[in-house]
Design an enzyme around this catalytic site. Structure first.
Site, PDB file in Angstrom:
ATOM      1  CB  CYS A 273     -51.836  43.931  34.116  1.00  0.00           C
ATOM      2  SG  CYS A 273     -52.045  43.110  32.574  1.00  0.00           S
TER       3      CYS A 273
ATOM      4  CE1 TYR B 262     -59.352  18.825  18.327  1.00  0.00           C
ATOM      5  CE2 TYR B 262     -57.770  17.996  16.727  1.00  0.00           C
ATOM      6  CZ  TYR B 262     -58.518  17.817  17.865  1.00  0.00           C
ATOM      7  OH  TYR B 262     -58.443  16.619  18.554  1.00  0.00           O
TER       8      TYR B 262
ATOM      9  CD  GLU C 180     -63.950  24.728  15.405  1.00  0.00           C
ATOM     10  OE1 GLU C 180     -62.730  24.614  15.260  1.00  0.00           O
ATOM     11  OE2 GLU C 180     -64.496  24.948  16.504  1.00  0.00           O
TER      12      GLU C 180
ATOM     13  CB  CYS D 222     -46.428  40.582  29.804  1.00  0.00           C
ATOM     14  SG  CYS D 222     -47.260  41.432  28.478  1.00  0.00           S
TER      15      CYS D 222
ATOM     16  CB  CYS E   6     -51.467  27.098  21.345  1.00  0.00           C
ATOM     17  SG  CYS E   6     -52.952  26.277  21.896  1.00  0.00           S
TER      18      CYS E   6
END
Ligand code: SAH
Length: 406
Positions: A35, A265, A287, A38, A362
């Site tokens: 996968c 944003y 936005e 993580c 982020c």
């Protein structure tokens, strides 16, 4: 610090057996090699936090002091949005799960430690129901079969659940019975939607959709404000830590009332709406995505806010035009995507010269780039940097930064 990062980005475990659960607690998921979710699952949670703290300090320490990362009290099952792909193996067994990283092969899983437990249970139940309803799974290679994906979203505060069945065709004659059985099993399901995606595409959702049950959307509450979530609308996937993040952003903005606030944003308007509720005089949101702006306008209405307006367009262009018109807001929130902001935006911000800038990021790499640009070209300096762990077990790092003028 030397840390080995496994190729796995998401931790999944296939059964609920106590052995498997024990393995997960130790950070080894049975499908972690296949996968792609993580990246940090080989580290204990405290060590993941250390890793993230070190990374932020390495990249951002030269701009200002880095506060200790805010951890999640319970770093499991935090994802409020879960999607699963479906296939049938050569023995006729139906499998649901995630795509193996960088491939189109589906890895079968029943539950994942980052995903909402109820959402995972619903997906397993749908998989079990397919045979009795004589519904087939979609085969990407031959482009035939019916069910492509299932998307489940849950409002953690309201407990409302949305199920989206992504099918290759509209033809679903057993839909009423199917929905009846599913809703009986999971009474928290408040809406079921059929989304038709006939295309050969990596995109999950197609353009046509039909509400099979309920209102077609769910509501959630974040920082005391109500938000409408539809199948396509963007919504933060960890609502618990989003509240932590937004509260920090509001602390940094230090609103006293009457301020003019820009939420750039802005997505579906969450930060601006929270600021408006916390006493900003007027809020303007900007936005690029049309659907998100439509949701933002609706969200403002649903929260009875009259002092907030949203505009659709490029945030840099909007800022440059606002400067030309002589607009000077008191506070600018900026929350760009991973690519960060751009020079047009930052130049306009410098000219606009608001008293406070709160940068939510982020991606600490692009954050460092943008902070460097501001340091070099303006009097803005970093006051505080607050990392927040929004995505435990993954390598993603969120930061809120307060800037002030020298
Ligand atoms: N502030 C929101 C959304 C953050 S995600 C929240 O907290 O939920 C970043 C947002 O920036 C996305 O909604 C994306 O559509 C938008 N975006 C990307 N490029 C943009 C641009 N050039 N101008 C304006 N918005 C942009």
């Amino acid at each position: 610090m030397s840390v080995i990062i496994t190729i796995c980005e998401r931790e999944y475990y296939m059964s609920q057996s106590s052995n498997t659960k024990k393995n997960i607690q130790n950070g080894s998921c049975p499908v972690y090699k296949k996968c792609g979710g993580c990246q940090l699952q080989n580290l204990s949670y405290p060590n993941q936090l250390k890793f993230k703290q070190n990374k932020v300090e390495k990249l951002l320490k030269s701009f200002g002091s880095v506060e200790p990362i805010i951890a999640m009290d319970n770093p499991y099952h935090y994802r409020n949005k879960v999607q699963a792909a479906f296939r049938t193996d050569k023995n006729g067994k139906i499998i649901s799960g995630v795509y193996q990283s960088s491939t189109h092969h589906i890895v079968g899983i029943d539950s994942c430690q980052t995903e909402d437990i109820v959402a995972d249970e619903i997906i397993v139940e749908i998989r079990k129901m397919l045979k009795s309803f004589k519904l087939t799974t979609y085969d990407e290679k031959f482009q035939r079969g019916f069910l492509r994906h299932v998307l489940v979203k849950r409002g953690f505060s309201t407990n409302q659940v949305m199920v989206v069945l992504v099918t290759s065709t509209q033809n679903f004659s057993s839909k009423n019975n199917f929905v009846k059985v599913l809703v009986k099993k999971f009474p928290n399901i408040t809406t079921v939607i059929q989304n038709v995606n006939p295309y050969k595409t990596n995109l999950l959702l197609g353009n046509f959709q039909k509400i099979l049950y309920g209102k077609g959307y769910i509501d959630d509450i974040l920082c005391g404000c109500k938000f409408r979530i539809s199948p396509k609308s963007f919504y933060q996937i960890n609502p618990v830590q989003t509240e932590v993040l937004y509260n920090k952003a509001m602390d940094f903005a230090d609103l006293k009332g009457k301020e003019t606030v820009l939420d750039t944003y802005c997505g579906i308007g969450t930060i601006g709406i929270v600021a408006a509720k916390r006493g900003a005089g007027q809020v303007i949101g900007i936005e690029l995505n049309k659907d998100a702006v439509r949701d933002a306008v609706q969200n403002a209405k649903n929260n009875n806010l009259k002092n907030i307006k949203f505009y659709q367009g490029d945030a840099g262009k909007f800022m440059a035009e606002a400067v030309d018109e002589g607009e000077i807001p008191d506070v600018v929130f900026m929350d760009p995507p991973r690519a960060g902001s751009d020079e047009r935006f930052l130049n306009a911000l410098i000219k606009m010269s608001p008293k406070t800038v709160v940068y939510i990021s982020c991606n600490p790499e692009t954050l460092a780039r943008d902070l460097h640009y501001l340091k070099k070209n303006s009097d803005y300096r970093v006051d505080k940097i607050q990392p927040v762990d929004m995505f435990p077990h993954t390598a993603s790092i969120e930061c809120v930064v307060k800037l002030w003028k020298k």
